[in-house]
Scaffold this motif. Sequence first.
Motif, mmCIF file in Angstrom:
data_model
loop_
_atom_site.group_PDB
_atom_site.id
_atom_site.type_symbol
_atom_site.label_atom_id
_atom_site.label_comp_id
_atom_site.label_asym_id
_atom_site.label_seq_id
_atom_site.Cartn_x
_atom_site.Cartn_y
_atom_site.Cartn_z
ATOM 1 N N GLN A 140 -17.386 -16.777 -21.976
ATOM 2 C CA GLN A 140 -18.600 -17.425 -22.620
ATOM 3 C C GLN A 140 -18.331 -18.666 -23.417
ATOM 4 N N LEU A 141 -17.175 -18.649 -24.183
ATOM 5 C CA LEU A 141 -16.923 -19.691 -25.077
ATOM 6 C C LEU A 141 -16.240 -20.748 -24.288
ATOM 7 N N ALA A 142 -15.711 -20.625 -23.318
ATOM 8 C CA ALA A 142 -15.130 -21.713 -22.341
ATOM 9 C C ALA A 142 -16.426 -22.408 -21.700
ATOM 10 N N GLN A 143 -17.350 -21.625 -21.370
ATOM 11 C CA GLN A 143 -18.622 -22.190 -20.773
ATOM 12 C C GLN A 143 -19.338 -22.999 -21.523
ATOM 13 N N GLY A 184 -18.615 -29.110 -36.178
ATOM 14 C CA GLY A 184 -18.210 -27.572 -36.948
ATOM 15 C C GLY A 184 -18.335 -26.218 -35.881
ATOM 16 N N GLU A 185 -19.564 -26.707 -35.277
ATOM 17 C CA GLU A 185 -19.787 -25.436 -34.198
ATOM 18 C C GLU A 185 -18.776 -25.597 -32.977
ATOM 19 N N TRP A 186 -18.356 -26.844 -32.657
ATOM 20 C CA TRP A 186 -17.187 -27.074 -31.640
ATOM 21 C C TRP A 186 -15.935 -26.540 -32.132
ATOM 22 N N THR A 187 -15.629 -26.589 -33.332
ATOM 23 C CA THR A 187 -14.276 -26.193 -33.865
ATOM 24 C C THR A 187 -14.501 -24.840 -33.935
ATOM 25 N N LEU A 188 -15.349 -24.140 -34.455
ATOM 26 C CA LEU A 188 -15.867 -22.541 -34.282
ATOM 27 C C LEU A 188 -15.526 -22.003 -33.001
ATOM 28 N N ILE A 189 -16.236 -22.614 -31.987
ATOM 29 C CA ILE A 189 -16.128 -22.124 -30.226
ATOM 30 C C ILE A 189 -14.760 -21.996 -30.059
ATOM 31 N N THR A 190 -13.875 -23.642 -30.062
ATOM 32 C CA THR A 190 -12.648 -23.758 -29.605
ATOM 33 C C THR A 190 -11.741 -22.869 -30.286
ATOM 34 N N THR A 226 -11.433 -27.746 -40.905
ATOM 35 C CA THR A 226 -11.159 -26.291 -40.465
ATOM 36 C C THR A 226 -12.531 -25.518 -40.840
ATOM 37 N N VAL A 227 -12.647 -24.624 -39.979
ATOM 38 C CA VAL A 227 -13.765 -23.638 -40.298
ATOM 39 C C VAL A 227 -13.261 -22.302 -40.219
ATOM 40 N N PRO A 228 -14.067 -21.343 -40.951
ATOM 41 C CA PRO A 228 -13.478 -19.795 -40.706
ATOM 42 C C PRO A 228 -13.873 -19.517 -39.312
ATOM 43 N N LEU A 229 -12.762 -18.655 -38.985
ATOM 44 C CA LEU A 229 -12.974 -18.029 -37.740
ATOM 45 C C LEU A 229 -13.518 -16.507 -37.669
ATOM 46 N N PRO A 230 -14.227 -15.931 -36.683
ATOM 47 C CA PRO A 230 -14.558 -14.600 -36.731
ATOM 48 C C PRO A 230 -13.351 -13.738 -36.411
ATOM 49 N N ASP A 231 -13.510 -12.519 -36.975
ATOM 50 C CA ASP A 231 -12.525 -11.368 -36.736
ATOM 51 C C ASP A 231 -12.821 -10.880 -35.300
ATOM 52 N N THR A 232 -11.703 -11.245 -34.496
ATOM 53 C CA THR A 232 -12.038 -10.785 -33.095
ATOM 54 C C THR A 232 -11.045 -9.468 -32.936
ATOM 55 N N SER A 233 -10.262 -9.009 -33.829
ATOM 56 C CA SER A 233 -9.216 -7.981 -33.734
ATOM 57 C C SER A 233 -9.866 -6.856 -33.221
ATOM 58 N N ILE A 288 -23.213 -18.821 -31.027
ATOM 59 C CA ILE A 288 -22.625 -19.484 -32.624
ATOM 60 C C ILE A 288 -22.919 -18.597 -33.487
ATOM 61 N N GLU A 289 -24.280 -18.042 -33.516
ATOM 62 C CA GLU A 289 -24.831 -17.118 -34.551
ATOM 63 C C GLU A 289 -23.954 -15.670 -34.247
ATOM 64 N N ARG A 290 -23.634 -15.507 -33.206
ATOM 65 C CA ARG A 290 -22.857 -14.069 -32.872
ATOM 66 C C ARG A 290 -21.254 -14.387 -33.604
ATOM 67 N N LEU A 291 -21.073 -15.510 -33.417
ATOM 68 C CA LEU A 291 -19.627 -15.608 -34.027
ATOM 69 C C LEU A 291 -19.641 -15.647 -35.561
ATOM 70 N N LYS A 292 -20.647 -16.288 -36.213
ATOM 71 C CA LYS A 292 -21.182 -16.232 -37.586
ATOM 72 C C LYS A 292 -21.182 -14.820 -37.997
ATOM 73 N N SER A 293 -21.749 -13.880 -37.354
ATOM 74 C CA SER A 293 -22.198 -12.611 -37.846
ATOM 75 C C SER A 293 -20.671 -11.564 -37.710
ATOM 76 N N MET A 294 -19.894 -12.404 -37.065
ATOM 77 C CA MET A 294 -18.419 -11.750 -37.033
ATOM 78 C C MET A 294 -17.573 -12.446 -38.111
ATOM 79 N N GLY A 295 -17.995 -13.176 -38.995
ATOM 80 C CA GLY A 295 -17.346 -13.635 -40.074
ATOM 81 C C GLY A 295 -16.913 -15.241 -39.770
ATOM 82 N N GLY A 296 -17.425 -15.673 -38.696
ATOM 83 C CA GLY A 296 -16.885 -17.178 -38.540
ATOM 84 C C GLY A 296 -17.810 -18.185 -39.065
ATOM 85 N N GLY A 297 -17.590 -19.324 -39.039
ATOM 86 C CA GLY A 297 -18.561 -20.400 -39.689
ATOM 87 C C GLY A 297 -18.306 -21.642 -39.348
#
Length: 134
Positions: free
Chosen positions: A46-49, A65-71, A26-33, A117-126
């Motif tokens: 963009q994630l799907a592409q 870990g990157e794949w898990t964050l994206i999916t 498991t990995v932390p997901l970003p806050d997309t709310s 991936i860096e954008r997702l990390k900046s939003m709280g993901g990992g």
Amino acid sequence: MKPMLAAAIGLALAIPVATLADGGMTVPLPDTSGLAEPEARALIAQLAQVNVITSNCPGHAISDGEWTLITGTGDRLAAQLGLSAGDYDREFYGPAFKLLDDPQACDRIGPTAAPLIERLKSMGGGTTPTAASQ
């Protein structure tokens, strides 16, 4: 705890965690709310592409870990947008897979994985696993 049960509980409790398809991490997901619908739709596209390209193009592979964050982020956005699995596939993954018909798509989209991936990390993901399933 079974991976699917853990994922269901995580979604129910809005815990920002994604479960790898094979139940491996498991990995932390970003806050997309806070994303407005147009922003959420642009990000999920963009994630799907990036998922399709990094999974199918030599030289553009990403880590588990990157794949898990994206999916996981894509799945979270699909739920946030109220998309059924069929709508999610039809609206976002269908067009993403069509990119594989374009011989330039791998080299055009592959390099966008790292900034995404860096954008997702900046939003709280990992991308570092937070727990391993049993």
